[in-house]
Structures are given as structure tokens and as C-alpha cells.
Scaffold this motif. Structure first.
Motif, short mmCIF file in Angstrom:
data_model
loop_
_atom_site.label_atom_id
_atom_site.label_comp_id
_atom_site.label_asym_id
_atom_site.label_seq_id
_atom_site.Cartn_x
_atom_site.Cartn_y
_atom_site.Cartn_z
N ALA A 4 1.00 -1.25 0.19
CA ALA A 4 0.15 -0.05 0.06
C ALA A 4 0.96 1.26 -0.08
N ARG A 5 1.81 1.29 0.82
CA ARG A 5 2.90 2.55 0.72
C ARG A 5 3.49 2.72 -0.53
N VAL A 6 3.99 1.59 -0.99
CA VAL A 6 4.66 1.76 -2.37
C VAL A 6 3.80 2.27 -3.34
N ALA A 65 -6.20 2.78 9.07
CA ALA A 65 -6.42 1.50 8.50
C ALA A 65 -6.34 0.54 9.77
N ARG A 66 -5.47 0.75 10.63
CA ARG A 66 -5.27 -0.42 11.48
C ARG A 66 -6.57 -0.24 12.47
N ALA A 67 -7.22 0.91 12.76
CA ALA A 67 -8.59 1.13 13.33
C ALA A 67 -9.64 0.88 12.69
N GLY A 68 -9.52 0.63 11.37
CA GLY A 68 -10.60 0.13 10.59
C GLY A 68 -11.61 1.47 10.17
N GLN A 69 -10.99 2.57 10.20
CA GLN A 69 -11.76 3.96 10.00
C GLN A 69 -11.35 4.52 8.49
N THR A 141 -8.64 6.48 0.81
CA THR A 141 -9.62 5.48 1.30
C THR A 141 -9.30 4.21 0.61
N TRP A 142 -8.94 4.06 -0.42
CA TRP A 142 -8.78 2.93 -1.06
C TRP A 142 -7.30 2.62 -0.55
N ARG A 147 -4.20 -1.36 2.81
CA ARG A 147 -3.51 -1.33 4.18
C ARG A 147 -4.13 -2.15 5.07
N ARG A 148 -5.60 -2.18 5.35
CA ARG A 148 -6.19 -2.97 5.94
C ARG A 148 -6.11 -4.44 5.71
N LYS A 149 -6.21 -4.62 4.41
CA LYS A 149 -6.31 -6.06 3.93
C LYS A 149 -4.61 -6.70 4.22
N GLU A 150 -3.74 -5.84 4.11
CA GLU A 150 -2.52 -6.47 4.30
C GLU A 150 -2.15 -6.77 5.88
N LEU A 151 -2.73 -5.71 6.56
CA LEU A 151 -2.53 -6.25 8.09
C LEU A 151 -3.37 -7.39 8.46
N GLY A 152 -4.62 -7.79 7.77
CA GLY A 152 -5.28 -8.84 7.96
C GLY A 152 -4.67 -9.96 7.33
N HIS A 153 -3.97 -9.81 6.48
CA HIS A 153 -3.12 -11.20 5.95
C HIS A 153 -1.96 -11.31 6.86
#
Length: 156
Positions: A4-6, A65-69, A141-142, A147-153
Motif C-alpha cells: 500500500a505504501r509503495v 487503516a489499523r482502526a478500521g476507519q 480511502t482505497w 493496508r487494512r487487507k495487508e494487516l489482516g493477511h
């Protein structure tokens, strides 16, 4: 580094160059060959501004992203920082190209440099900012969702 950062930094590099190219091709329709120098300066300064904004706002975007917001506010912040920094950098480039601040400022007062930076900031917002502020908010937002998906994985 996260994907996501890249993507954030890649878009922060390319989007300002595309915006500067489109704007210059509209303004310099009759002299498209002469527009590339302007694209290099304006697009380069805009890309540098966007990279700095992405660096400054990544932690807020990651936190959301970590907070799900939603991260639209971080995106608005990135757009504001980008346009404000662009105004300052374009003014600095003008000062350097004219041989110093006394030659670049209208009356030779340092406060004129602030007014010039403010002018460049406002001018960058008027035509381009009408598109980039909401586009950056949607993009952030995207990126936060990615990033949220990455953290979930990473947890799984």
C-alpha cells in the motif's frame, strides 16, 4: 515496506506529472513542444510536494487503516500539504532562477515572498485542486482499505 505504501508513493510521483502534463497541454495547445519545460519544473515540484505529503501523512493513514476507519481526512490533509508545499517550492524556484529574493519579490521585502507563495498555492488549488482534493481523499480511502487487507493477511 508495505505494498500500500509503495502504491501511495508511486501515485504521488506519477499523478502530479500527469496533472502538470494535462494542464500544460491545455494551456500551451499551440506550442505543445514548449510546454515540456514547464511540465518538468511544475510537475517535478508537484511530485516532490506530493512525496513529502505522502511521507508526512502515512502514519495517519496507517493508523486509520489499523482502526478500521475511513481515511478521507488523511487524503484531504495530503492534498492540502501538497498544494501548500508546491506554492512554497515554486516560489523558491522563482527566487533561485531570478538570482535572489530581492529580485524575485515585488518590492524587495521578505513578506512579498510569503504573498507569492500564497498566490502559487491558491493558483494550484483553483484549477487543479478542484479535482485533486476529492481524488486524493478517495485514493487515501482505497490505500487504507488495501493496508487494512495487508494487516489482516499479516495476522493470519
Amino acid at each position: 515496506m508495505s505494498r500500500a505504501r509503495v502504491i501511495l508513493h508511486l501515485v504521488a510521483l506519477l499523478a502530479p506529472l500527469v496533472a502538470a502534463s494535462a494542464w500544460c497541454l491545455l494551456v500551451y495547445r499551440s506550442n505543445a513542444a514548449g510546454a515540456w519545460g514547464v511540465v518538468a519544473v511544475v510537475g517535478g515540484l508537484a511530485a516532490l510536494s506530493a512525496q513529502v505529503a505522502a511521507l508526512l501523512r502515512w502514519r495517519a493513514l496507517d493508523r486509520r487503516a489499523r482502526a478500521g476507519q475511513g481515511a478521507w481526512l488523511a487524503g484531504i490533509g495530503m492534498a492540502a500539504i501538497t498544494h501548500a508545499l508546491f506554492g512554497v517550492l515554486l516560489d523558491a524556484a522563482l527566487v533561485l532562477s531570478l538570482g535572489g529574493w530581492r529580485e524575485a519579490a515585488g518590492t524587495g521585502r521578505p513578506s512579498d515572498l510569503l504573498l507569492q507563495s500564497l498566490f502559487f498555492f491558491v493558483m494550484s488549488i483553483m484549477p487543479v485542486g478542484l479535482v485533486t482534493f476529492p481524488a486524493t481523499a478517495l485514493f487515501a480511502t482505497w490505500i487504507a482499505a488495501l493496508r487494512r487487507k495487508e494487516l489482516g493477511h499479516a495476522v493470519a
